[in-house]
Design an enzyme around this catalytic site. Structure first.
Site, mmCIF file in Angstrom:
data_model
loop_
_atom_site.group_PDB
_atom_site.id
_atom_site.type_symbol
_atom_site.label_atom_id
_atom_site.label_comp_id
_atom_site.label_asym_id
_atom_site.label_seq_id
_atom_site.Cartn_x
_atom_site.Cartn_y
_atom_site.Cartn_z
ATOM 1 N N GLU A 33 0.847 -1.193 0.093
ATOM 2 C CA GLU A 33 0.108 0.088 0.246
ATOM 3 C C GLU A 33 0.844 1.144 -0.080
ATOM 4 O O GLU A 33 1.937 1.139 0.483
ATOM 5 C CB GLU A 33 -0.966 -0.070 1.255
ATOM 6 N N HIS A 68 -1.906 3.931 17.330
ATOM 7 C CA HIS A 68 -2.955 4.204 16.302
ATOM 8 C C HIS A 68 -4.340 3.882 16.791
ATOM 9 O O HIS A 68 -5.436 3.236 16.167
ATOM 10 C CB HIS A 68 -2.662 2.898 15.387
ATOM 11 N N ARG A 125 -20.513 -0.342 12.222
ATOM 12 C CA ARG A 125 -20.979 -0.356 13.640
ATOM 13 C C ARG A 125 -21.134 1.334 14.217
ATOM 14 O O ARG A 125 -20.499 2.158 13.253
ATOM 15 C CB ARG A 125 -20.113 -1.000 14.586
#
Length: 319
Positions: A33, A68, A125
């Site tokens: 990525e 994070h 959610r």
């Protein structure tokens, strides 16, 4: 995860990643990525019903993190312009539509220094930080989620979603910021929450309860709302001072430290904020200075109140 900064390092780092993956998971599959060095973490709240109607409720700024994981969120983002808001909001809607999503959800993005945004993930959610969106839009996301699950159509159209003021949320973790945010356990010897206009508390604890080490360290969320960001920051600082927690370490002091940080005040923040600006020694000094200021304020306040009590007594005695 391994970051590769040059072509020369690619092969070695790739092989290491494959080896670690095989060792840990029995599968050496690797995803490659683009690495964003100083990203802002921007997320979009969406609502989608069972009839193809999908709207977004604007963005949340979630860049203040440790390990994070988010600690402070706000809405709207200082960095996001109306143009970017429209683009990133439409992208979030398209993500939800692509998988026929229904209910409340959050599509998360990384925003780089050139205002390019990249899809990160979707949380299917309700998010911890949903209150800041509720505060600036006036929309009860939980109620809308229940209506959708009951088979109702969305009662809100995109044009109905307005921005009203600014909201900030501080996650109050049972952690010690001075010790790498490690968990802090113990009894809530004193637990007093602030009250007032523009202040909201979401909490599942009361004084006398024990904070164990077995669960998520979040004990409360402190949310404030005011007409603009500077006023919201000022209100958050006031609310933090009035939030009393004794018996364990918490992130309340860290929240106050952030609210007084020049980079945060200017909005020049990214997900590396803690690494860039959080100095433990300065934090300890700041806490000492804050404690001295609080003690001085208490003495002055006590003296002023004492003088008010003495004046009528003095008059009564001599009359």
């Amino acid at each position: 995860m391994r970051v590769v900064y040059s072509k020369e390092d690619f092969s070695e780092q790739f092989q290491r990643a494959v080896s670690e993956a095989k060792s840990a998971f029995g599968d050496g599959s690797v995803f490659i990525e683009k690495f964003i060095s100083s990203p802002k973490h921007i997320e979009i709240q969406i609502l989608a019903d069972n009839y193809g109607n999908i709207i977004h409720l604007n963005e949340r700024e979630c860049s203040i993190q440790r390990r994070h994981q988010k600690v402070i969120e706000e809405a709207p983002s200082v960095r996001v312009t109306p143009e970017i808001r429209g683009e990133i909001g439409n992208a979030a809607i398209n993500v939800a539509r692509a998988c026929n999503y229904t209910g409340a959800g959050t599509v998360e993005f990384l925003l780089d220094d050139d205002n390019n945004f990249y899809f990160l993930e979707m949380n299917t959610r309700l998010q911890v930080e949903h209150p800041v969106t509720e505060m600036i839009t006036g929309i009860d996301i939980v109620a809308e989620q229940v209506r959708i699950a009951s088979g109702e159509e969305l009662s809100i159209k995109q044009e109905d979603v307005k921005l009203n003021g600014h909201s900030i949320e501080l996650r109050i973790y049972a952690e010690d910021p001075e010790n790498n945010f490690l968990p802090s356990i113990g009894k809530l010897c004193e637990y007093r929450q602030p009250r007032g206009n523009g202040i909201r508390i979401d909490s599942g604890f009361i004084q006398g309860m024990n904070i164990p080490i077995y669960y998520d360290p979040l004990i409360a969320k402190l949310i404030v709302h005011d007409e603009n960001r500077p006023k919201a920051i000022a209100l958050m600082k006031e609310a933090i001072k009035r939030f009393i927690v004794k018996g364990i370490k918490t992130t309340l002091g860290f929240g106050e430290y952030v609210m007084n940080n020049d980079a945060y005040i200017s909005g020049d923040i990214d997900t590396n904020f803690v690494e860039k600006y959080f100095d433990k020694e300065k934090f300890v000094e700041y806490k000492i200075d804050s404690a001295k200021a609080a003690a001085l304020f208490a003495i002055i306040n006590y003296k002023e109140n004492l003088d008010k009590i003495r004046e009528p007594l003095h008059d009564k005695i001599y009359k």
